[in-house]
Write a protein that holds these residues in place. Structure first.
Motif, PDB file in Angstrom:
ATOM      1  N   THR A  39       0.849  -1.194   0.000  1.00  9.82           N
ATOM      2  CA  THR A  39       0.000   0.000   0.000  1.00  9.82           C
ATOM      3  C   THR A  39       0.881   1.239   0.000  1.00  9.82           C
ATOM      4  N   ASP A  40       0.246   2.387  -0.010  1.00 18.75           N
ATOM      5  CA  ASP A  40       0.990   3.643  -0.019  1.00 18.75           C
ATOM      6  C   ASP A  40       1.173   4.135   1.409  1.00 18.75           C
ATOM      7  N   ALA A  41       2.149   3.584   2.093  1.00 20.54           N
ATOM      8  CA  ALA A  41       2.413   3.963   3.486  1.00 20.54           C
ATOM      9  C   ALA A  41       3.057   5.342   3.563  1.00 20.54           C
ATOM     10  N   GLY A  42       3.764   5.736   2.538  1.00 20.93           N
ATOM     11  CA  GLY A  42       4.444   7.028   2.549  1.00 20.93           C
ATOM     12  C   GLY A  42       3.489   8.199   2.576  1.00 20.93           C
ATOM     13  N   LEU A  43       2.330   8.062   1.947  1.00 20.87           N
ATOM     14  CA  LEU A  43       1.348   9.141   1.957  1.00 20.87           C
ATOM     15  C   LEU A  43       0.795   9.358   3.363  1.00 20.87           C
ATOM     16  N   GLY A  44       0.551   8.284   4.080  1.00 26.02           N
ATOM     17  CA  GLY A  44       0.081   8.417   5.459  1.00 26.02           C
ATOM     18  C   GLY A  44       1.124   9.056   6.352  1.00 26.02           C
ATOM     19  N   ILE A  45       2.381   8.696   6.144  1.00 26.70           N
ATOM     20  CA  ILE A  45       3.465   9.298   6.920  1.00 26.70           C
ATOM     21  C   ILE A  45       3.586  10.780   6.587  1.00 26.70           C
ATOM     22  N   ALA A  46       3.409  11.138   5.324  1.00 27.35           N
ATOM     23  CA  ALA A  46       3.474  12.544   4.935  1.00 27.35           C
ATOM     24  C   ALA A  46       2.355  13.348   5.590  1.00 27.35           C
ATOM     25  N   PHE A  47       1.149  12.783   5.643  1.00 26.70           N
ATOM     26  CA  PHE A  47       0.045  13.476   6.312  1.00 26.70           C
ATOM     27  C   PHE A  47       0.312  13.616   7.810  1.00 26.70           C
ATOM     28  N   LEU A  48       0.889  12.593   8.431  1.00 30.00           N
ATOM     29  CA  LEU A  48       1.249  12.699   9.845  1.00 30.00           C
ATOM     30  C   LEU A  48       2.313  13.771  10.069  1.00 30.00           C
ATOM     31  N   LEU A  49       3.273  13.863   9.160  1.00 33.13           N
ATOM     32  CA  LEU A  49       4.310  14.887   9.268  1.00 33.13           C
ATOM     33  C   LEU A  49       3.708  16.280   9.173  1.00 33.13           C
ATOM     34  N   VAL A  50       2.799  16.476   8.230  1.00 34.31           N
ATOM     35  CA  VAL A  50       2.135  17.773   8.098  1.00 34.31           C
ATOM     36  C   VAL A  50       1.354  18.092   9.369  1.00 34.31           C
ATOM     37  N   PHE A  51       0.654  17.110   9.911  1.00 36.34           N
ATOM     38  CA  PHE A  51      -0.107  17.315  11.141  1.00 36.34           C
ATOM     39  C   PHE A  51       0.812  17.697  12.298  1.00 36.34           C
ATOM     40  N   VAL A  52       1.936  17.010  12.442  1.00 35.15           N
ATOM     41  CA  VAL A  52       2.892  17.313  13.513  1.00 35.15           C
ATOM     42  C   VAL A  52       3.475  18.711  13.328  1.00 35.15           C
ATOM     43  N   LEU A  53       3.840  19.065  12.096  1.00 36.94           N
ATOM     44  CA  LEU A  53       4.410  20.391  11.846  1.00 36.94           C
ATOM     45  C   LEU A  53       3.416  21.503  12.130  1.00 36.94           C
ATOM     46  N   ILE A  54       2.155  21.292  11.764  1.00 35.58           N
ATOM     47  CA  ILE A  54       1.141  22.319  12.026  1.00 35.58           C
ATOM     48  C   ILE A  54       0.894  22.457  13.521  1.00 35.58           C
ATOM     49  N   ILE A  55       0.838  21.347  14.244  1.00 32.57           N
ATOM     50  CA  ILE A  55       0.663  21.408  15.702  1.00 32.57           C
ATOM     51  C   ILE A  55       1.839  22.149  16.349  1.00 32.57           C
ATOM     52  N   LEU A  56       3.059  21.847  15.924  1.00 32.62           N
ATOM     53  CA  LEU A  56       4.226  22.533  16.479  1.00 32.62           C
ATOM     54  C   LEU A  56       4.224  24.017  16.121  1.00 32.62           C
ATOM     55  N   LEU A  57       3.818  24.350  14.897  1.00 36.32           N
ATOM     56  CA  LEU A  57       3.752  25.747  14.477  1.00 36.32           C
ATOM     57  C   LEU A  57       2.744  26.511  15.322  1.00 36.32           C
ATOM     58  N   VAL A  58       1.562  25.948  15.518  1.00 31.32           N
ATOM     59  CA  VAL A  58       0.540  26.600  16.340  1.00 31.32           C
ATOM     60  C   VAL A  58       1.012  26.716  17.789  1.00 31.32           C
ATOM     61  N   GLY A  59       1.683  25.694  18.282  1.00 30.32           N
ATOM     62  CA  GLY A  59       2.210  25.738  19.644  1.00 30.32           C
ATOM     63  C   GLY A  59       3.248  26.830  19.833  1.00 30.32           C
ATOM     64  N   PHE A  60       4.157  26.986  18.879  1.00 33.43           N
ATOM     65  CA  PHE A  60       5.175  28.016  18.997  1.00 33.43           C
ATOM     66  C   PHE A  60       4.583  29.410  18.832  1.00 33.43           C
ATOM     67  N   ILE A  61       3.585  29.559  17.966  1.00 32.18           N
ATOM     68  CA  ILE A  61       2.926  30.864  17.830  1.00 32.18           C
ATOM     69  C   ILE A  61       2.204  31.220  19.120  1.00 32.18           C
ATOM     70  N   THR A  62       1.507  30.258  19.703  1.00 28.67           N
ATOM     71  CA  THR A  62       0.814  30.494  20.965  1.00 28.67           C
ATOM     72  C   THR A  62       1.793  30.844  22.077  1.00 28.67           C
ATOM     73  N   ASP A  63       2.904  30.119  22.146  1.00 35.01           N
ATOM     74  CA  ASP A  63       3.913  30.410  23.160  1.00 35.01           C
ATOM     75  C   ASP A  63       4.500  31.802  22.963  1.00 35.01           C
ATOM     76  N   SER A  64       4.719  32.197  21.720  1.00 36.47           N
ATOM     77  CA  SER A  64       5.256  33.533  21.451  1.00 36.47           C
ATOM     78  C   SER A  64       4.279  34.617  21.901  1.00 36.47           C
ATOM     79  N   ILE A  65       3.000  34.425  21.617  1.00 33.32           N
ATOM     80  CA  ILE A  65       1.997  35.412  22.023  1.00 33.32           C
ATOM     81  C   ILE A  65       1.924  35.505  23.542  1.00 33.32           C
ATOM     82  N   ILE A  66       1.963  34.368  24.221  1.00 35.97           N
ATOM     83  CA  ILE A  66       1.916  34.368  25.686  1.00 35.97           C
ATOM     84  C   ILE A  66       3.152  35.051  26.258  1.00 35.97           C
TER      85      ILE A  66
END
Length: 108
Positions: A39-66
């Protein structure tokens, strides 16, 4: 010492999820190699990577604002290099998903 502690915490906050994703992807790719119909396991890993990067980006933006709200400007400046590093792959992925809308910003 206080600034160094905040830098180490931010590096660990980035390294741990990315290392966990790396080890998970290695296990998923190995399990995929052993299947008869791959199957296409790489596509699922890519979506997980995007999800992790977006969560980290939102976390760092929130921390900066605080930190700016609490007037801890030196600690808020620590987040700037990490935010810039997260913006590069997020902008690249957004260019890939919607090429026409971001064509001028990404490729000119």
């Amino acid at each position: 010492m206080k600034i160094t502690k905040h830098i180490i915490i931010r590096i660990l906050a980035i390294a741990i999820p990315l290392l966990l994703l790396y080890f998970y992807s290695e296990m998923a790719f190995e399990a995929n190699r052993q299947r008869e119909h791959r199957t296409d396991a790489g596509l699922g890993i890519a979506f997980l990577l995007v999800f992790v990067l977006i969560i980290l980006l939102v976390g760092f933006i929130t921390d900066s604002i605080i930190r700016i709200y609490k007037k801890q400007y030196s600690i808020a400046l620590i987040n700037v290099p990490f935010l810039l590093l997260f913006l590069i792959p997020v902008l690249y992925i957004s260019c890939l998903f919607s090429r026409e809308a971001f064509y001028c910003q990404c490729f000119s």
